[in-house]
Design a protein around this motif. Structure first.
Motif, PDB file in Angstrom:
ATOM      1  N   ARG A  48      88.668  73.980  50.555  1.00  0.00           N
ATOM      2  CA  ARG A  48      88.883  75.165  49.715  1.00  0.00           C
ATOM      3  C   ARG A  48      90.384  75.520  49.642  1.00  0.00           C
ATOM      4  N   THR A  49      91.029  75.473  50.807  1.00  0.00           N
ATOM      5  CA  THR A  49      92.461  75.814  50.855  1.00  0.00           C
ATOM      6  C   THR A  49      93.267  74.827  50.029  1.00  0.00           C
ATOM      7  N   LEU A  50      92.901  73.540  50.149  1.00  0.00           N
ATOM      8  CA  LEU A  50      93.628  72.528  49.371  1.00  0.00           C
ATOM      9  C   LEU A  50      93.401  72.714  47.879  1.00  0.00           C
ATOM     10  N   ILE A  51      92.163  72.987  47.487  1.00  0.00           N
ATOM     11  CA  ILE A  51      91.897  73.169  46.047  1.00  0.00           C
ATOM     12  C   ILE A  51      92.714  74.358  45.541  1.00  0.00           C
ATOM     13  N   ARG A  52      92.757  75.421  46.332  1.00  0.00           N
ATOM     14  CA  ARG A  52      93.525  76.604  45.920  1.00  0.00           C
ATOM     15  C   ARG A  52      95.006  76.257  45.784  1.00  0.00           C
ATOM     16  N   GLN A  53      95.541  75.593  46.800  1.00  0.00           N
ATOM     17  CA  GLN A  53      96.989  75.340  46.793  1.00  0.00           C
ATOM     18  C   GLN A  53      97.374  74.281  45.747  1.00  0.00           C
ATOM     19  N   ILE A  54      96.611  73.188  45.691  1.00  0.00           N
ATOM     20  CA  ILE A  54      96.957  72.129  44.725  1.00  0.00           C
ATOM     21  C   ILE A  54      96.716  72.649  43.299  1.00  0.00           C
ATOM     22  N   GLY A  55      95.625  73.401  43.132  1.00  0.00           N
ATOM     23  CA  GLY A  55      95.330  73.966  41.802  1.00  0.00           C
ATOM     24  C   GLY A  55      96.434  74.906  41.366  1.00  0.00           C
ATOM     25  N   GLN A  56      96.868  75.762  42.289  1.00  0.00           N
ATOM     26  CA  GLN A  56      97.954  76.709  41.976  1.00  0.00           C
ATOM     27  C   GLN A  56      99.246  75.949  41.649  1.00  0.00           C
ATOM     28  N   HIS A  57      99.468  74.882  42.395  1.00  0.00           N
ATOM     29  CA  HIS A  57     100.663  74.067  42.177  1.00  0.00           C
ATOM     30  C   HIS A  57     100.604  73.422  40.779  1.00  0.00           C
ATOM     31  N   ALA A  58      99.426  72.872  40.422  1.00  0.00           N
ATOM     32  CA  ALA A  58      99.262  72.250  39.096  1.00  0.00           C
ATOM     33  C   ALA A  58      99.477  73.293  37.996  1.00  0.00           C
ATOM     34  N   ARG A 157     104.651  65.314  53.718  1.00  0.00           N
ATOM     35  CA  ARG A 157     104.027  65.032  55.023  1.00  0.00           C
ATOM     36  C   ARG A 157     102.724  65.811  55.212  1.00  0.00           C
ATOM     37  N   THR A 158     102.209  66.414  54.134  1.00  0.00           N
ATOM     38  CA  THR A 158     100.980  67.191  54.257  1.00  0.00           C
ATOM     39  C   THR A 158      99.825  66.269  54.671  1.00  0.00           C
ATOM     40  N   SER A 159      98.792  66.833  55.274  1.00  0.00           N
ATOM     41  CA  SER A 159      97.750  65.966  55.858  1.00  0.00           C
ATOM     42  C   SER A 159      96.825  65.324  54.836  1.00  0.00           C
ATOM     43  N   TYR A 160      96.729  65.864  53.614  1.00  0.00           N
ATOM     44  CA  TYR A 160      95.796  65.302  52.640  1.00  0.00           C
ATOM     45  C   TYR A 160      96.481  64.193  51.839  1.00  0.00           C
ATOM     46  N   GLY A 161      95.988  62.961  51.978  1.00  0.00           N
ATOM     47  CA  GLY A 161      96.636  61.770  51.413  1.00  0.00           C
ATOM     48  C   GLY A 161      97.017  61.894  49.940  1.00  0.00           C
ATOM     49  N   PRO A 162      96.057  62.203  49.046  1.00  0.00           N
ATOM     50  CA  PRO A 162      96.410  62.220  47.611  1.00  0.00           C
ATOM     51  C   PRO A 162      97.502  63.240  47.275  1.00  0.00           C
ATOM     52  N   TYR A 163      97.507  64.372  47.977  1.00  0.00           N
ATOM     53  CA  TYR A 163      98.533  65.404  47.714  1.00  0.00           C
ATOM     54  C   TYR A 163      99.891  64.921  48.230  1.00  0.00           C
ATOM     55  N   ALA A 164      99.901  64.355  49.437  1.00  0.00           N
ATOM     56  CA  ALA A 164     101.159  63.860  50.018  1.00  0.00           C
ATOM     57  C   ALA A 164     101.767  62.778  49.128  1.00  0.00           C
ATOM     58  N   ARG A 165     100.931  61.885  48.624  1.00  0.00           N
ATOM     59  CA  ARG A 165     101.462  60.776  47.802  1.00  0.00           C
ATOM     60  C   ARG A 165     101.980  61.286  46.455  1.00  0.00           C
ATOM     61  N   ALA A 166     101.287  62.284  45.900  1.00  0.00           N
ATOM     62  CA  ALA A 166     101.764  62.855  44.620  1.00  0.00           C
ATOM     63  C   ALA A 166     103.159  63.455  44.796  1.00  0.00           C
ATOM     64  N   MET A 167     103.394  64.006  45.995  1.00  0.00           N
ATOM     65  CA  MET A 167     104.673  64.681  46.244  1.00  0.00           C
ATOM     66  C   MET A 167     105.855  63.726  46.257  1.00  0.00           C
ATOM     67  N   VAL A 168     105.615  62.457  46.580  1.00  0.00           N
ATOM     68  CA  VAL A 168     106.728  61.505  46.672  1.00  0.00           C
ATOM     69  C   VAL A 168     107.391  61.383  45.301  1.00  0.00           C
ATOM     70  N   ARG A 169     106.557  61.179  44.278  1.00  0.00           N
ATOM     71  CA  ARG A 169     107.123  61.048  42.926  1.00  0.00           C
ATOM     72  C   ARG A 169     107.696  62.389  42.450  1.00  0.00           C
ATOM     73  N   ILE A 232      98.341  71.336  56.293  1.00  0.00           N
ATOM     74  CA  ILE A 232      98.403  71.446  54.826  1.00  0.00           C
ATOM     75  C   ILE A 232      99.811  71.933  54.506  1.00  0.00           C
ATOM     76  N   LYS A 233     100.277  72.895  55.313  1.00  0.00           N
ATOM     77  CA  LYS A 233     101.684  73.305  55.254  1.00  0.00           C
ATOM     78  C   LYS A 233     102.364  72.761  56.506  1.00  0.00           C
ATOM     79  N   VAL A 234     103.594  72.281  56.353  1.00  0.00           N
ATOM     80  CA  VAL A 234     104.283  71.790  57.545  1.00  0.00           C
ATOM     81  C   VAL A 234     105.502  72.643  57.889  1.00  0.00           C
TER      82      VAL A 234
END
Ligand code: 3HC
Length: 330
Positions: A48-58, A157-169, A232-234
């Motif tokens: 839920r926290t990830l959906i909120r944060q990634i959704g807000q980010h998108a 460096r966030t713990s959720y793989g797809p979010y961390a990888r999106a951040m690299v680009r 999720i936050k570092v």
């Protein structure tokens, strides 16, 4: 599915002795810096926290195109126009792959967009401020993208793989965005007295809203404790805000501009700048929808969504036709 979850996020860290065995095993993986992947088991609140944060980010990427898009037709040269167009297109692209990262958690892009349009999901407070002059486009690149990258570098460096990888680009793009903003500011600050005054005015208006981007002070942050425990936050909101101030003040000095905070001082003991915090009542008013541009931003997004319906419908009809033709040929 997510709509029902929105208002029920837990506050505070769950003590280890209250965790189930599955939750403890999950926490151990996080503590060992293992990446969590879409098909792995995860606690509902983590999802839920990830959906909120990634959704807000998108949503922030997509709404964030509006204040700058406003200047594409008025960029001072062809070169500046081409650069700004590329930057705004980057933001559209990031919106798409951040929505895709959120979809790996079991929510659809349409649902997230509907929640945004209903005012039930947020986007970054910063995009509710107007861009009054060309210098504001420079200030957005320098300060707003500078603040965004300060946060996003850690999110690699966030713990959720797809979010961390999106951040690299995203971070690669963001450093280009930040530099193009600083380049505009250099041209303005080292230009005519009128241009320098415009640069100073943009800095004055964007300084505090940029500090607010990092979120409320740690003691008022609802999600930080649990999000840090889950990586999720570092870094906390205040830690990142301080880093941003420390990085930005020397840049202001290099430009020959004046920081709008008269009390900003390098603290020799801590090695960090002491600064006056933002007016948090303004931040919370913006979050409630009462910033200078909230209504315009939502109106523009909803109109774009409705005007684009025929494209979505056309593409879906085409996909159905193709699928039917493939099925008939088999
Ligand atoms: N704008 C809008 N809402 C904000 C906010 C901001 N600047 N800062 C915090 N909030 C909201 C939170 O979403 C939360 O709301 P909710 O509980 O109703 O959902 C509430 O305020 C309390 O704040 P918390 O500190 O508890 O929230 P978080 O732990 O989520 O921390 C955050 C806030 C640091 C912004 C974090 O969500 C985060 O790191 N998000 C990912 C980065 C992001 O969204 N960046 C957007 C910046 S702009 C951008 O990237 C576009 C680029 O092109 C410029």
């Amino acid at each position: 599915m997510y709509a029902q979850m929105v208002k029920t996020a837990r506050v505070g860290v769950k003590p280890r002795d209250e965790m189930t065995e599955q939750e403890r095993a999950f926490q151990d993986r996080v503590d060992a810096n293992e990446k969590i992947e879409p098909k792995d088991w995860m606690p509902d609140d983590y999802r839920r926290t990830l959906i909120r944060q990634i959704g807000q980010h998108a949503h922030s990427e997509v709404v964030g195109q509006l204040p700058e898009g406003n200047w594409i037709t008025r960029a001072p040269t062809l070169e500046r126009k081409a650069i700004l167009l590329a930057k705004v297109q980057d933001e559209a692209g990031r919106g798409l792959y951040l929505y895709s990262a959120a979809e790996t958690l079991g929510v659809s892009r349409d649902e997230l967009i509907e929640l945004l349009h209903q005012g039930r999901m947020k986007y970054s407070s910063i995009f509710n401020y107007p861009t009054l002059t060309w210098a504001d486009v420079g200030a957005i690149g320098w300060l707003v993208d500078g603040a965004a990258i300060m946060n996003q570098v850690h999110l690699q460096r966030t713990s959720y793989g797809p979010y961390a990888r999106a951040m690299v680009r995203i971070c690669k793009e963001e450093s280009f965005h930040q530099r193009q903003g600083y380049d505009i500011m250099m041209k303005m600050a080292f230009g005519t007295p009128e241009q320098k005054a415009m640069a100073q005015d943009a800095l004055n208006r964007f300084w505090y809203p940029s500090l607010m981007m990092f979120g409320p002070p740690d003691q008022d942050s609802v999600h930080t404790a649990q999000s840090m425990a889950w990586k999720i936050k570092v870094a906390t909101n205040d830690e990142l805000r301080q880093k941003f101030v420390d990085q930005t003040v020397p840049q202001i000095e290099y430009l020959g501009l004046t920081c709008p905070d008269p009390d900003i001082r390098l603290n020799e003991e801590t090695g960090h700048y002491d600064f006056t915090p933002p007016d948090w009542s303004e931040f919370f008013a913006v979050l409630k929808g009462n910033g200078p541009c909230n209504k315009d931003r939502m109106k523009a997004r909803i109109t774009a969504w409705e005007d684009g319906a025929w494209v979505r419908e056309g593409m879906l009809a085409h996909a159905r036709k193709k699928a039917a033709a493939t099925a008939a040929a088999e």
